[in-house]
Design an enzyme around this catalytic site. Structure first.
Site, PDB file in Angstrom:
ATOM      1  N   ARG A 238       0.717  -1.302  -0.099  1.00 22.31           N
ATOM      2  CA  ARG A 238      -0.028  -0.062  -0.139  1.00 22.31           C
ATOM      3  C   ARG A 238       1.041   1.306  -0.028  1.00 22.31           C
ATOM      4  O   ARG A 238       1.683   1.470   0.887  1.00 22.31           O
ATOM      5  CB  ARG A 238      -0.729   0.142   1.244  1.00 22.31           C
ATOM      6  CG  ARG A 238      -1.913  -1.066   1.360  1.00 22.31           C
ATOM      7  CD  ARG A 238      -3.100  -0.970   0.718  1.00 22.31           C
ATOM      8  NE  ARG A 238      -3.843  -2.234   0.771  1.00 22.31           N
ATOM      9  CZ  ARG A 238      -4.972  -2.459   1.410  1.00 22.31           C
ATOM     10  NH1 ARG A 238      -5.309  -1.728   2.378  1.00 22.31           N
ATOM     11  NH2 ARG A 238      -5.522  -3.584   1.236  1.00 22.31           N
ATOM     12  N   GLU A 240       0.699   4.027   1.208  1.00 23.84           N
ATOM     13  CA  GLU A 240       0.197   4.950   2.070  1.00 23.84           C
ATOM     14  C   GLU A 240       0.725   6.335   1.895  1.00 23.84           C
ATOM     15  O   GLU A 240       2.092   6.626   2.273  1.00 23.84           O
ATOM     16  CB  GLU A 240       0.002   4.440   3.262  1.00 23.84           C
ATOM     17  CG  GLU A 240      -0.575   2.810   3.592  1.00 23.84           C
ATOM     18  CD  GLU A 240      -2.208   3.197   3.656  1.00 23.84           C
ATOM     19  OE1 GLU A 240      -2.342   4.263   3.705  1.00 23.84           O
ATOM     20  OE2 GLU A 240      -2.808   2.030   3.537  1.00 23.84           O
ATOM     21  N   ARG A 246      -0.729   2.789  12.768  1.00 24.79           N
ATOM     22  CA  ARG A 246      -1.271   1.480  12.287  1.00 24.79           C
ATOM     23  C   ARG A 246      -1.165   1.285  10.593  1.00 24.79           C
ATOM     24  O   ARG A 246      -1.755   0.278  10.252  1.00 24.79           O
ATOM     25  CB  ARG A 246      -2.595   1.465  12.765  1.00 24.79           C
ATOM     26  CG  ARG A 246      -3.415   2.390  12.047  1.00 24.79           C
ATOM     27  CD  ARG A 246      -4.957   2.404  12.783  1.00 24.79           C
ATOM     28  NE  ARG A 246      -5.607   3.359  12.105  1.00 24.79           N
ATOM     29  CZ  ARG A 246      -7.037   2.969  11.963  1.00 24.79           C
ATOM     30  NH1 ARG A 246      -7.471   1.768  12.265  1.00 24.79           N
ATOM     31  NH2 ARG A 246      -7.823   3.730  11.509  1.00 24.79           N
ATOM     32  N   HIS A 247      -0.523   2.219   9.993  1.00 26.37           N
ATOM     33  CA  HIS A 247      -0.341   1.931   8.486  1.00 26.37           C
ATOM     34  C   HIS A 247       1.072   1.436   8.151  1.00 26.37           C
ATOM     35  O   HIS A 247       2.055   2.481   8.603  1.00 26.37           O
ATOM     36  CB  HIS A 247      -0.757   3.043   7.694  1.00 26.37           C
ATOM     37  CG  HIS A 247      -2.178   3.242   7.999  1.00 26.37           C
ATOM     38  ND1 HIS A 247      -2.921   4.103   8.734  1.00 26.37           N
ATOM     39  CD2 HIS A 247      -3.187   2.675   7.094  1.00 26.37           C
ATOM     40  CE1 HIS A 247      -4.253   4.143   8.525  1.00 26.37           C
ATOM     41  NE2 HIS A 247      -4.554   3.316   7.636  1.00 26.37           N
ATOM     42  N   GLU A 389      -9.497  -1.500  13.862  1.00 25.78           N
ATOM     43  CA  GLU A 389      -9.601  -2.539  12.679  1.00 25.78           C
ATOM     44  C   GLU A 389      -8.664  -3.354  12.558  1.00 25.78           C
ATOM     45  O   GLU A 389      -7.490  -3.139  12.103  1.00 25.78           O
ATOM     46  CB  GLU A 389     -10.278  -1.897  11.196  1.00 25.78           C
ATOM     47  CG  GLU A 389     -10.600  -2.525  10.248  1.00 25.78           C
ATOM     48  CD  GLU A 389     -10.184  -2.005   9.229  1.00 25.78           C
ATOM     49  OE1 GLU A 389     -10.549  -0.752   8.812  1.00 25.78           O
ATOM     50  OE2 GLU A 389      -9.766  -2.363   7.932  1.00 25.78           O
ATOM     51  N   SER A 392     -11.431  -6.418   7.121  1.00 26.72           N
ATOM     52  CA  SER A 392     -12.359  -6.200   6.541  1.00 26.72           C
ATOM     53  C   SER A 392     -13.066  -7.040   5.462  1.00 26.72           C
ATOM     54  O   SER A 392     -12.125  -8.241   5.092  1.00 26.72           O
ATOM     55  CB  SER A 392     -12.408  -4.752   5.826  1.00 26.72           C
ATOM     56  OG  SER A 392     -11.811  -4.967   4.638  1.00 26.72           O
ATOM     57  N   ARG A 440      -1.433  -5.939  12.471  1.00 28.42           N
ATOM     58  CA  ARG A 440      -2.357  -5.427  13.278  1.00 28.42           C
ATOM     59  C   ARG A 440      -2.899  -6.228  14.247  1.00 28.42           C
ATOM     60  O   ARG A 440      -3.264  -6.053  15.527  1.00 28.42           O
ATOM     61  CB  ARG A 440      -3.701  -4.725  12.372  1.00 28.42           C
ATOM     62  CG  ARG A 440      -3.134  -3.698  11.333  1.00 28.42           C
ATOM     63  CD  ARG A 440      -4.130  -2.663  11.630  1.00 28.42           C
ATOM     64  NE  ARG A 440      -4.127  -1.555  10.562  1.00 28.42           N
ATOM     65  CZ  ARG A 440      -4.836  -0.951  10.182  1.00 28.42           C
ATOM     66  NH1 ARG A 440      -6.085  -1.071  10.302  1.00 28.42           N
ATOM     67  NH2 ARG A 440      -4.613   0.070   9.309  1.00 28.42           N
TER      68      ARG A 440
END
Ligand code: 4AD
Length: 466
Positions: A238, A240, A246-247, A389, A392, A440
């Protein structure tokens, strides 16, 4: 070969026996010219080794040699196990090794950027030690990450990555027992798999390409290929923009995709049983690791229920509203409202692990199936640990014409995913699945405050080394 003993195996039962160990010199202390203590560490376990000048066994130069060793040097030690009368501070093993032979196998440089003993202490302890006037260099997170090879030697960090391995292991074992097949999908792909801007673009022999943001498209194609139930453990990329706790730009995805017979709750059932099994197993089999983590990063064990709580998004919005937090009922939750809802759920249901489902369609990716009874909502869910989270998931659109329509409506360039859409033209069953961020899960299970702590060599928007 000679018989080697691991430091973690050293105990009173070996009293008076000769052992041969290899480890790192964690601490070295001289007592005059005739005695020295060397604390040897091997994979988080430590033992105190004692050199005492004794004719024909230990000479004064040998003691001098021992005290000249640099910290973290690799040594082989042969000695006799003894059991001291009082407890040994600063070592995990409650026996001593009376040294007879000592060899330095490879020395470390004399001044290291991180002192492992200090780095292994909790923030609170470091604070106390500093106030008590102890000589101690506090190392910040960046220094730790810059010298990660040293940082990951602390017992807590050793524990974190053993827990991570165990989570992967349980994920695989559980899914195999449920008739899933492990697969590997390509990480070099033609179009972005999740849409949005967080994608690394690259040149693939003259053609534009991307690093996969998830195995999403190909795990669904495996379902079109009649595998029925699949899982994958693999890297996810990713690009980001957000520099947060948290990324990461690269993380490990635990992905699942499966046929659905009647309802997307079949997917949530798998999440439920998988994670309850996982948490039980971690608490049961990783006690030592969890204790080690708790020493450096104190935390409370996770509260979870036997049957995982499921709330609808609407119920969540209502709970927030009653607590005075107004959010758009057809929008997404932000980090803050997710945290708040986590607190409310804990107070009301006594759990820190729950599923929130039936999200508004507008905030979900193009491949998400709308609810049959109300297309403003979708057959989708997120899963939270301690208000953050970790998963998902959703039922997917399996009708090709409608999938095309949804992709276009979400601004996806359908040309780049045409082979994916075509896969649904040859007969595709209803299906759904989910994606878990491994780092995570580790971070939140152990209540670590930063995802960099649960990534061995983290990649974030500002870091691509070491
Ligand atoms: O929510 P995400 O983006 O969902 C997907 O990738 C879907 N294809 C999953 C599906 O099967 N429907 O990512 C899934 C999980 C998140 O819940 C989070 O745990 C983790 O991946 N994640 C990240 N972890 C670390 N750094 C990042 N930048 C992450 N982005 C997502």
């Amino acid at each position: 070969g000679r018989k080697w003993t691991e430091v973690k195996e050293l105990n009173e039962e070996l009293k008076d026996q000769v052992v041969l160990i290899r480890g790192r010199c964690q601490a070295i202390r001289a007592v005059g010219k005739k005695m020295a203590f060397v604390v040897v560490r091997e994979r988080g376990f430590t033992v105190q080794c004692v050199l005492t000048v004794t004719p024909d066994v230990v000479s004064v130069p040998m003691v001098k040699f021992a005290t000249s060793l640099s910290r973290e040097s690799i040594v082989d030690i042969e000695g006799v196990i003894s059991v001291p009368a009082t407890t040994i501070k600063g070592a995990t093993q409650q026996v001593e090794v009376q040294v007879r032979k000592l060899y330095c196998i490879n020395k470390a440089i004399p001044t290291l950027p991180i002192n492992i003993e200090d780095a292994a202490r909790s923030e609170k302890e470091i604070e106390k030690a500093l106030q008590a006037g102890e000589q101690l260099v506090r190392v910040n997170q960046d220094t730790r990450l810059n010298f990660r090879v040293l940082d990951i030697r602390t017992p807590a960090n050793q524990g974190i990555f053993r827990i991570q391995c165990q989570i992967e292991n349980i994920f695989r074992q559980f899914l195999l027992s449920e008739d899933f097949v492990g697969i590997h999908t390509p990480k070099l792909i033609a179009g972005s798999s999740e849409g949005g801007s967080a994608v690394f673009r690259l040149d693939y022999k003259g053609q534009p390409a991307c690093l996969a943001q998830s195995p999403q498209l190909h795990k669904q194609m495996a379902i079109c290929g009649d595998f029925g139930r699949v899982f994958e453990i693999g890297p996810v990329f990713r690009a980001e923009d957000s520099f947060t706790h948290r990324h990461l730009c690269e993380f490990t995805g635990l992905d699942v995709e499966m046929e659905i017979k009647e309802h997307y709750s079949e997917v949530m059932d798998i999440v439920d049983r998988l994670f309850v099994t996982m948490f039980d197993s971690l608490n049961d089999t990783c006690r030592k690791e969890l204790e080690a983590i708790d020493t450096q990063y104190p935390f409370k064990p996770l509260k979870y229920l036997r049957n995982t709580l499921r709330l609808t998004f609407e119920e969540g919005v209502q709970m927030l509203k009653e607590a005075g937090v107004e959010i758009d009922p057809l929008g997404d939750l932000n980090t803050e409202s997710e945290r708040k809802l986590g607190q409310l759920v804990l107070e009301k249901y006594d759990t820190e692990f729950y599923i929130l489902h039936r999200y508004p369609l507008a905030v979900r990716p193009f491949y998400t199936m709308p609810c049959y009874d109300n297309p403003l909502y979708s057959n989708s869910f997120d899963v939270f640990i301690r208000g953050e989270e970790i998963i998902s998931g959703a039922q997917r659109v399996h009708v090709p014409e409608y999938l095309m329509e949804r992709a276009q409506a979400c601004g996806i360039d359908v040309k780049t995913i045409s082979t994916y859409i075509d896969s649904f033209r040859y007969g595709a069953p209803p299906h759904g699945g989910f994606g878990v961020g491994l780092e995570r899960v580790v971070m939140l299970f152990c209540a670590l405050n930063n995802i960099r702590k649960s990534s061995l060599f983290p990649r974030d928007p500002q870091r691509i080394v070491p």
